[in-house]
Scaffold this motif. Sequence first.
Motif, PDB file in Angstrom:
ATOM      1  N   GLY A   7     -36.106 -17.669  59.170  1.00  0.00           N
ATOM      2  CA  GLY A   7     -35.204 -18.135  58.050  1.00  0.00           C
ATOM      3  C   GLY A   7     -36.576 -18.740  57.653  1.00  0.00           C
ATOM      4  O   GLY A   7     -36.053 -18.772  56.321  1.00  0.00           O
ATOM      5  N   THR A   8     -37.520 -18.875  57.658  1.00  0.00           N
ATOM      6  CA  THR A   8     -38.823 -18.888  57.262  1.00  0.00           C
ATOM      7  C   THR A   8     -39.067 -18.145  56.212  1.00  0.00           C
ATOM      8  O   THR A   8     -39.179 -17.514  55.172  1.00  0.00           O
ATOM      9  CB  THR A   8     -40.227 -19.077  57.501  1.00  0.00           C
ATOM     10  N   GLN A  11     -36.428 -17.594  53.818  1.00  0.00           N
ATOM     11  CA  GLN A  11     -36.958 -18.853  52.244  1.00  0.00           C
ATOM     12  C   GLN A  11     -37.929 -17.727  51.063  1.00  0.00           C
ATOM     13  O   GLN A  11     -37.937 -18.109  50.453  1.00  0.00           O
ATOM     14  CB  GLN A  11     -37.243 -19.595  52.775  1.00  0.00           C
ATOM     15  N   VAL A  14     -36.168 -15.293  49.587  1.00  0.00           N
ATOM     16  CA  VAL A  14     -34.992 -16.221  48.183  1.00  0.00           C
ATOM     17  C   VAL A  14     -36.285 -16.246  47.021  1.00  0.00           C
ATOM     18  O   VAL A  14     -35.974 -16.483  45.743  1.00  0.00           O
ATOM     19  CB  VAL A  14     -35.307 -17.276  48.600  1.00  0.00           C
ATOM     20  N   ALA A  15     -37.322 -16.830  47.583  1.00  0.00           N
ATOM     21  CA  ALA A  15     -38.385 -17.592  46.847  1.00  0.00           C
ATOM     22  C   ALA A  15     -39.113 -16.560  45.271  1.00  0.00           C
ATOM     23  O   ALA A  15     -39.235 -16.244  44.333  1.00  0.00           O
ATOM     24  CB  ALA A  15     -39.538 -18.178  47.583  1.00  0.00           C
TER      25      ALA A  15
END
Length: 140
Positions: A7-8, A11, A14-15
């Motif tokens: 998930g990290t 993320q 995504v960032a």
Amino acid sequence: TALLEEGTALQAQVAVLHTRVADLDAELAMSRESWEGQRAEALALLEEEKLARAKEQQEHSDAIGALDDETLRVASQRDLLEREVVAASEKLMNAATARDLALQEKEALEKTLQERGREAASYSSHLEKEHSEGQELTAR
């Protein structure tokens, strides 16, 4: 934990993608700004060209109008000169006719004068003859 790490990582991706989208948006905005500036310059140049052509067309129209006016003036002047030439020719022909008539009249008068001279000489001769005869008769 593996899901948390995944998930990290997602993320983080995504960032990165958000950053990439923001960079692309900024690049697109700059491109659009540049394109609009170029478009404005092109439109200004087109407007200048349009005005220059309109001015040139007006100058051509004015020049053509001036040439038309000059053509009409010259044609009018030519017509006037042609009429003057015709009038002068008529005067010349009239003068030549008057001269011919005067010469004919002069010749007729000279002929009449010669005839009168012969008649006078004949009459004078006749008078002298009669005078001589009268003197002869008187002398007898």
